[in-house]
Write a protein that holds these residues in place. Sequence first.
Motif: not given
Length: 96
Positions: A17, A26, A20, A44
């Motif tokens: 989270n 990534n 994000n 992840k």
Amino acid sequence: MLQIVESYIELKKNMANLINKSGYKNSFLAEQIGIPAPTFSVKKQRGNWTEVEIKQILSIIENDKLEDYFMIELMESAKDEPSYPVSQLKAEMGWK
């Protein structure tokens, strides 16, 4: 001491989270911490970060917005735990 461990566990669970919310891709983070992008994506999803990886990622993505987000998450997870006034702690510890 137990609270520190619980906070670490909560942090580890919320890494995806936080990543994000950070807005970083990534692939960028994977490159920065020196692991292949597919490995980063798997870590992840599974949340199986090492302590070193967590530290590296946080050093890149850390900012006030993410700290606020994580603090809210911690507060939500602790909302049902009992709380005590400071005066009670002082009395029990014999502090003045």
